[in-house]
Write a protein that holds these residues in place. Structure first.
Motif, PDB file in Angstrom:
ATOM      1  N   LYS A  97      14.536   0.783   6.146  1.00 18.07           N
ATOM      2  CA  LYS A  97      14.218  -0.609   5.789  1.00 18.07           C
ATOM      3  C   LYS A  97      12.939  -0.671   4.897  1.00 18.07           C
ATOM      4  CE  LYS A  97      16.283  -3.144   9.963  1.00 18.07           C
ATOM      5  NZ  LYS A  97      15.683  -4.039  10.832  1.00 18.07           N
ATOM      6  N   THR A  98      12.120   0.390   4.790  1.00 21.13           N
ATOM      7  CA  THR A  98      10.557   0.250   4.266  1.00 21.13           C
ATOM      8  C   THR A  98      11.097   0.476   2.833  1.00 21.13           C
ATOM      9  OG1 THR A  98       9.771   1.180   6.102  1.00 21.13           O
ATOM     10  CG2 THR A  98       8.592   1.406   4.036  1.00 21.13           C
ATOM     11  N   VAL A  99      10.217  -0.422   2.052  1.00 17.49           N
ATOM     12  CA  VAL A  99      10.329  -0.306   0.645  1.00 17.49           C
ATOM     13  C   VAL A  99       9.075  -0.762   0.105  1.00 17.49           C
ATOM     14  CG1 VAL A  99      11.238  -2.852   0.382  1.00 17.49           C
ATOM     15  CG2 VAL A  99      11.297  -1.368  -1.552  1.00 17.49           C
ATOM     16  N   ASP A 100       8.607  -0.385  -1.046  1.00 13.85           N
ATOM     17  CA  ASP A 100       7.189  -0.610  -1.663  1.00 13.85           C
ATOM     18  C   ASP A 100       7.360  -2.029  -2.525  1.00 13.85           C
ATOM     19  OD1 ASP A 100       7.097  -0.054  -4.947  1.00 13.85           O
ATOM     20  OD2 ASP A 100       8.553   1.110  -3.693  1.00 13.85           O
ATOM     21  N   LEU A 101       6.343  -2.743  -2.676  1.00 16.72           N
ATOM     22  CA  LEU A 101       6.195  -3.852  -3.222  1.00 16.72           C
ATOM     23  C   LEU A 101       6.850  -4.003  -4.746  1.00 16.72           C
ATOM     24  CD1 LEU A 101       5.072  -7.000  -3.472  1.00 16.72           C
ATOM     25  CD2 LEU A 101       3.132  -5.853  -4.887  1.00 16.72           C
ATOM     26  N   SER A 102       6.583  -2.945  -5.485  1.00 16.74           N
ATOM     27  CA  SER A 102       7.166  -3.122  -6.952  1.00 16.74           C
ATOM     28  C   SER A 102       8.550  -2.922  -7.095  1.00 16.74           C
ATOM     29  CB  SER A 102       6.512  -2.424  -7.545  1.00 16.74           C
ATOM     30  OG  SER A 102       5.194  -2.629  -8.162  1.00 16.74           O
ATOM     31  N   THR A 103       9.015  -2.146  -6.285  1.00 15.61           N
ATOM     32  CA  THR A 103      10.512  -1.688  -6.201  1.00 15.61           C
ATOM     33  C   THR A 103      11.212  -2.990  -5.713  1.00 15.61           C
ATOM     34  OG1 THR A 103      10.204   0.658  -5.669  1.00 15.61           O
ATOM     35  CG2 THR A 103      12.305  -0.215  -5.086  1.00 15.61           C
ATOM     36  N   LEU A 104      10.741  -3.708  -4.696  1.00 13.77           N
ATOM     37  CA  LEU A 104      11.670  -4.916  -4.135  1.00 13.77           C
ATOM     38  C   LEU A 104      11.489  -6.004  -5.279  1.00 13.77           C
ATOM     39  CD1 LEU A 104      12.998  -6.378  -1.955  1.00 13.77           C
ATOM     40  CD2 LEU A 104      10.704  -6.785  -0.818  1.00 13.77           C
ATOM     41  N   VAL A 105      10.337  -6.246  -5.627  1.00 16.60           N
ATOM     42  CA  VAL A 105      10.290  -7.204  -6.565  1.00 16.60           C
ATOM     43  C   VAL A 105      11.139  -6.937  -7.834  1.00 16.60           C
ATOM     44  CG1 VAL A 105       8.653  -8.505  -8.220  1.00 16.60           C
ATOM     45  CG2 VAL A 105       7.618  -7.977  -5.995  1.00 16.60           C
ATOM     46  N   LYS A 106      11.051  -5.845  -8.312  1.00 14.25           N
ATOM     47  CA  LYS A 106      11.919  -5.473  -9.385  1.00 14.25           C
ATOM     48  C   LYS A 106      13.536  -5.819  -9.082  1.00 14.25           C
ATOM     49  CE  LYS A 106      12.769  -2.164 -13.140  1.00 14.25           C
ATOM     50  NZ  LYS A 106      14.476  -2.034 -13.165  1.00 14.25           N
ATOM     51  N   ARG A 107      13.846  -5.319  -7.997  1.00 17.07           N
ATOM     52  CA  ARG A 107      15.272  -5.739  -7.550  1.00 17.07           C
ATOM     53  C   ARG A 107      15.512  -7.334  -7.470  1.00 17.07           C
ATOM     54  NH1 ARG A 107      16.005  -3.172  -1.702  1.00 17.07           N
ATOM     55  NH2 ARG A 107      15.251  -1.327  -3.017  1.00 17.07           N
ATOM     56  N   CYS A 125       0.757  -1.295  -0.021  1.00 12.66           N
ATOM     57  CA  CYS A 125       0.040  -0.088  -0.050  1.00 12.66           C
ATOM     58  C   CYS A 125       0.724   1.212  -0.181  1.00 12.66           C
ATOM     59  CB  CYS A 125      -0.892  -0.143   1.137  1.00 12.66           C
ATOM     60  SG  CYS A 125      -1.662   1.633   1.380  1.00 12.66           S
ATOM     61  N   PRO A 126       0.856   1.827  -1.176  1.00 13.99           N
ATOM     62  CA  PRO A 126       1.670   3.156  -1.060  1.00 13.99           C
ATOM     63  C   PRO A 126       1.572   4.143  -0.072  1.00 13.99           C
ATOM     64  CG  PRO A 126       0.917   2.505  -3.261  1.00 13.99           C
ATOM     65  CD  PRO A 126       0.260   1.675  -2.194  1.00 13.99           C
ATOM     66  N   ASP A 179      -1.106  -0.369  -7.579  1.00 16.45           N
ATOM     67  CA  ASP A 179      -0.199  -1.176  -6.535  1.00 16.45           C
ATOM     68  C   ASP A 179      -0.977  -0.534  -5.352  1.00 16.45           C
ATOM     69  OD1 ASP A 179       3.125  -1.823  -7.193  1.00 16.45           O
ATOM     70  OD2 ASP A 179       1.697  -1.722  -8.570  1.00 16.45           O
ATOM     71  N   CYS A 180      -2.170   0.137  -5.215  1.00 17.01           N
ATOM     72  CA  CYS A 180      -2.769   0.590  -4.086  1.00 17.01           C
ATOM     73  C   CYS A 180      -4.093   0.036  -3.741  1.00 17.01           C
ATOM     74  CB  CYS A 180      -2.925   2.037  -4.173  1.00 17.01           C
ATOM     75  SG  CYS A 180      -3.799   2.923  -2.917  1.00 17.01           S
ATOM     76  N   PRO A 181      -4.285  -0.544  -2.675  1.00 15.51           N
ATOM     77  CA  PRO A 181      -5.552  -1.088  -2.403  1.00 15.51           C
ATOM     78  C   PRO A 181      -6.628  -0.197  -2.056  1.00 15.51           C
ATOM     79  CG  PRO A 181      -3.988  -1.035  -0.353  1.00 15.51           C
ATOM     80  CD  PRO A 181      -3.172  -0.957  -1.289  1.00 15.51           C
ATOM     81  N   SER A 220      -1.189   5.109  -8.687  1.00 16.33           N
ATOM     82  CA  SER A 220      -1.572   5.714  -7.415  1.00 16.33           C
ATOM     83  C   SER A 220      -0.604   6.765  -7.059  1.00 16.33           C
ATOM     84  CB  SER A 220      -1.243   4.476  -6.374  1.00 16.33           C
ATOM     85  OG  SER A 220      -2.070   3.390  -6.763  1.00 16.33           O
ATOM     86  N   CYS A 221      -1.207   7.862  -6.492  1.00 13.44           N
ATOM     87  CA  CYS A 221      -0.752   9.264  -6.308  1.00 13.44           C
ATOM     88  C   CYS A 221       0.506   9.020  -5.325  1.00 13.44           C
ATOM     89  CB  CYS A 221      -1.815  10.034  -5.722  1.00 13.44           C
ATOM     90  SG  CYS A 221      -3.231  10.541  -6.767  1.00 13.44           S
ATOM     91  N   HIS A 222       0.275   8.362  -4.254  1.00 11.84           N
ATOM     92  CA  HIS A 222       1.617   8.350  -3.402  1.00 11.84           C
ATOM     93  C   HIS A 222       2.660   7.711  -4.057  1.00 11.84           C
ATOM     94  CE1 HIS A 222      -1.314   9.603  -0.001  1.00 11.84           C
ATOM     95  NE2 HIS A 222      -0.133  10.195   0.050  1.00 11.84           N
ATOM     96  N   LEU A 223       2.399   6.582  -4.778  1.00  8.55           N
ATOM     97  CA  LEU A 223       3.411   5.681  -5.524  1.00  8.55           C
ATOM     98  C   LEU A 223       4.186   6.447  -6.280  1.00  8.55           C
ATOM     99  CD1 LEU A 223       4.570   2.827  -5.369  1.00  8.55           C
ATOM    100  CD2 LEU A 223       3.050   2.410  -7.549  1.00  8.55           C
ATOM    101  N   LYS A 224       3.500   7.264  -7.312  1.00  8.63           N
ATOM    102  CA  LYS A 224       4.329   7.832  -8.232  1.00  8.63           C
ATOM    103  C   LYS A 224       5.167   9.245  -7.817  1.00  8.63           C
ATOM    104  CE  LYS A 224       4.239   9.925 -12.807  1.00  8.63           C
ATOM    105  NZ  LYS A 224       3.582  10.138 -14.072  1.00  8.63           N
ATOM    106  N   ARG A 225       4.134  10.153  -6.809  1.00  4.21           N
ATOM    107  CA  ARG A 225       4.616  11.150  -6.559  1.00  4.21           C
ATOM    108  C   ARG A 225       5.338  11.632  -5.365  1.00  4.21           C
ATOM    109  NH1 ARG A 225      -0.337  12.130  -9.055  1.00  4.21           N
ATOM    110  NH2 ARG A 225      -0.089  12.656 -11.420  1.00  4.21           N
ATOM    111  N   THR A 226       5.375  10.638  -4.423  1.00  2.00           N
ATOM    112  CA  THR A 226       6.002  10.843  -3.231  1.00  2.00           C
ATOM    113  C   THR A 226       7.162   9.581  -3.342  1.00  2.00           C
ATOM    114  OG1 THR A 226       4.241  11.507  -2.022  1.00  2.00           O
ATOM    115  CG2 THR A 226       6.188  10.666  -0.514  1.00  2.00           C
TER     116      THR A 226
END
Length: 710
Positions: free
Chosen positions: A574-584, A541-542, A677-679, A607-613
């Motif tokens: 330590k915090t990472v979003d799902l797509s960034t971690l999976v791509k890694r 959840c972004p 990517d956002c519930p 999703s707004c938070h994912l792209k802009r923040t």
């Protein structure tokens, strides 16, 4: 919100002319602005502007004094005051001393701010606005709805009606004809005027110059034809060096109207000569009206970096629905909310600040690098400090802050909601709750939340570990998304950990100004998420990811909880979003997807938070394509879906048309499936399609990727 304000929102939403005019401009603006900035490093450009404007704001008194000395050395009279009443009295005194009977004005938001026209008219002095948009507004008896394009909310037919009444002749809506009428009406006013009043886009301390930027030439006539020129300049227009003029002139037309340059740039350095050879009487008023106080406030100092281009309004999904007469007072939109809170009073911003959906569109396009959403959150915080939380908010947040009670109520809601549930949706709610299902269905609370399912999942042991922060929606509405995330981690050899003490991320409290509640949530989650050793803390959840990675530390700092700052920073790292971690993990060769099968077209909603923040947009697209999907980009893929957390519940009448537009754009791609990517976006868009009746599937990226693992 008061009934009157709600009524004004509904009137705007039901005004087809207003929403049509603003919608068409907004669509064209995004395309044309991109063309205007083609080949220009926008980030570097706005970095130069922000640095120069910030430097001036840090030394406003000194910069203003240098400007005064240099301008007066050239023959101008410079007057500085913090009191708007003194500004009006100064101008009226100049008018009395010189027998002024008529005034022409070029567009000046500072003059709107202090209601200068009314003061002049009350003194028996005629006033004519000469900017075409401002003149239309003046004739209509309205106030500007946009800082750059004051009459943007009016159609040409409405303008023709206004002009017809002024010239007492029936006019059609032929634009060249209307412009000719305006020219014929205004030209005699320029020639007869005793005084010209202008604003200024820039005031340069180094040279004592003011810079005016226009498209119509009216400012040049206003400042040269009358024998007296009064320039009313907010002190935020001051810059230290003349070299700063260049980047501002590069950005201002591109950001304001998507032009490469404007038709007229006037640089006035000292009084110009009159026809008889005498020098014009030049008065420059540096108006403060709490701007210096704003410059001393660490939360709002950045607002003085604004160059008044209005680009934040042009990309705002709320402004294009309701316009500036609803979303603003004198200054409009997000930046207008902030300026209203300072130049007028905090309480005057109470209703309009609630219109901001926190999508962050404005932060991407602002040439002054203003974080408008962040400043609006600070306004909300100060309103809560001043007035306290509403009884409803207190009740809600007292529950959210009690994890066991909160989770117990969610479990109870799974049972209590069954009479209103059909399949996986709540399609209708009774009585005063009915607005919540207007335009979208709500998800039914899961019979078995993710936290109950998690212990049953078989996982690899002894290797790398990642803490999974689920957030409320995945935990209690969409456990299948959590299951998919764990599957992805496990396939890469990572054991998922799920601390049961984790609770709400605090975003609802934060976005409602209840920082104390948000800080309590932050501490609870820091304790829970760092109690176990793990390399990552991952969220699907972004909004939650932003809370963990950005908001916790800021909120705790604001609330004086400095003892938790080191832990908050540890969690953020330590915090990472799902797509960034999976791509890694894919790049490391630890994850791969089935190949060869063509899964058909898919579109993706940002999703707004994912792209802009979090600055993540390409990663999920690349992963979905690797998984075998053909990506079809939708129009306005990164425009808000209208969810905005609790926004869709507080203002469903605004959320619904935003969602409707998003559903239309998805359908236009022809893709039978949309990923995100956002519930929260899943809840909004899936619920919208359920009521729309369109057979478009809505899936979280985690689920689609998990299904394609080798």
């Amino acid at each position: 919100m008061k009934k009157e304000f709600k009524a004004s929102i509904n009137r705007a939403l039901n005004d087809a002319n207003l929403t049509g005019a603003l919608g068409k401009f907004s669509e064209a603006y995004r395309v044309n602005r991109a063309k205007a900035y083609d080949g220009i490093d926008f980030e570097a450009l706005r970095g130069r502007i922000a640095e120069a404007k910030s430097s001036a704001a840090c030394h406003l008194d000194e910069v203003a004094e240098v400007f005064k000395q240099n301008a007066e050395a050239l023959g101008a009279k410079v007057y500085r005051t913090s009191d708007p009443e003194q500004v009006k009295e100064y101008i009226l005194q100049v008018a009395r001393d010189n027998g002024v009977k008529s005034v022409v004005k070029s567009k000046s938001m500072a003059s709107e701010e202090i209601h200068l026209n009314k003061a002049l008219l009350n003194a028996g002095i005629s006033v004519a606005e000469t900017d075409l948009g401002e003149w239309i507004i003046q004739l209509a008896g309205q106030t500007p709805s946009h800082m750059v394009m004051p009459a943007i909310h009016l159609t040409k037919e409405e303008v023709a009606e206004i002009f017809s009444k002024e010239v007492e002749e029936r006019l059609d809506s032929d634009i060249p004809r209307l412009v000719k009428v305006a020219r014929n009406e205004l030209r005699p006013k320029f020639l007869a005027a005793d005084m010209g009043i202008s604003g200024a886009n820039i005031a340069v301390a180094e040279t004592g110059s003011i810079v005016l930027v226009t498209n119509e030439g009216n400012a040049r006539l206003t400042t040269t034809l009358p024998r007296i020129h009064v320039a009313l300049v907010g002190v935020e227009k001051l810059v230290e060096k003349f070299e700063t003029v260049v980047p501002i002139l590069d950005a201002l037309p591109r950001s304001a109207t998507a032009q490469l340059l404007t038709s007229y740039v006037s640089i006035i350095t000292g009084p110009s000569p009159n026809d008889d050879g005498s020098l014009k009487d030049l008065h420059i008023i540096l108006m403060d009206n709490r701007r210096t106080e704003m410059a001393r406030d660490p939360k709002f100092k950045q607002a003085l970096q604004c160059i008044r281009c209005g680009s934040c309004l042009n990309v705002c999904p709320i402004f294009r629905l309701v316009g500036g007469h609803v979303f603003g007072k004198i200054y409009t939109g997000g930046i207008g909310t902030i300026l209203t809170a300072w130049f007028d009073e905090l309480q005057k911003s109470e209703e309009i600040q609630g219109l901001c959906i926190q999508c962050g569109n404005c932060t991407e396009v602002c040439p002054g690098k203003l974080d408008i959403p962040e400043m609006i959150l600070e306004i909300r915080r100060r309103l809560v400090l001043e007035k306290g939380q509403s009884l409803a908010q207190k009740a809600i947040f007292s529950v959210v802050n009690n994890r066991k009670l909160f989770h117990g109520m969610l479990r109870a809601a799974s049972v209590a909601g069954k009479p209103f549930t059909s399949g996986k949706f709540i399609r209708h709610l009774p009585l005063f709750l009915s607005d919540l299902t207007d335009g979208r269905s709500l998800p039914a609370i899961a019979e078995k939340p993710f936290r109950d399912i998690f212990p049953e999942i078989q996982q690899p042991k002894g290797g790398e570990k990642a803490v999974f922060y689920a957030g409320c929606l995945i935990d209690f509405a969409y456990p299948e998304t959590g299951i998919a995330l764990v599957k992805l981690l496990n396939k890469a050899g990572i054991e998922a950990l799920f601390p049961e003490e984790q609770t709400c991320c605090g975003a609802p409290a934060l976005y409602n100004g209840a920082y104390e509640v948000a800080a309590h949530n932050a501490v609870d989650n820091i304790k829970a998420l760092l109690e176990v050793e793990a390399k990552y803390v991952v969220s699907a959840c972004p909004t939650c990811t932003v809370a963990l990675a950005h908001d916790f530390a800021k909120t705790l700092q604001d609330q004086g909880r400095s003892e938790w700052l080191d832990k908050a920073k540890e969690l953020a790292e330590k915090t990472v979003d799902l797509s960034t971690l999976v791509k890694r993990l894919v790049e490391e060769g630890r994850l791969s997807f089935e190949e060869g099968e063509d899964l058909g077209r898919i579109t993706y909603h940002d999703s707004c938070h994912l792209k802009r923040t979090l600055k993540v947009s390409q990663e999920p697209r690349e992963l979905l394509q690797k998984a075998g999907y053909e990506l079809a980009e939708m129009y306005e893929c990164d425009m808000c879906c209208g969810m905005g957390g609790s926004y869709s519940m507080k203002l469903p009448e605004i959320s619904a048309p935003i969602l409707k537009r998003k559903l239309h754009n998805i359908k236009e791609t022809g893709a039978p499936l949309v990923a995100m990517d956002c519930p929260g976006c899943v809840m909004q868009i899936r619920g919208g399609f359920d009521q729309d009746g369109e057979a478009v599937r809505v899936r979280h990226t985690a689920e689609l990727l998990a299904e394609r693992l080798k």
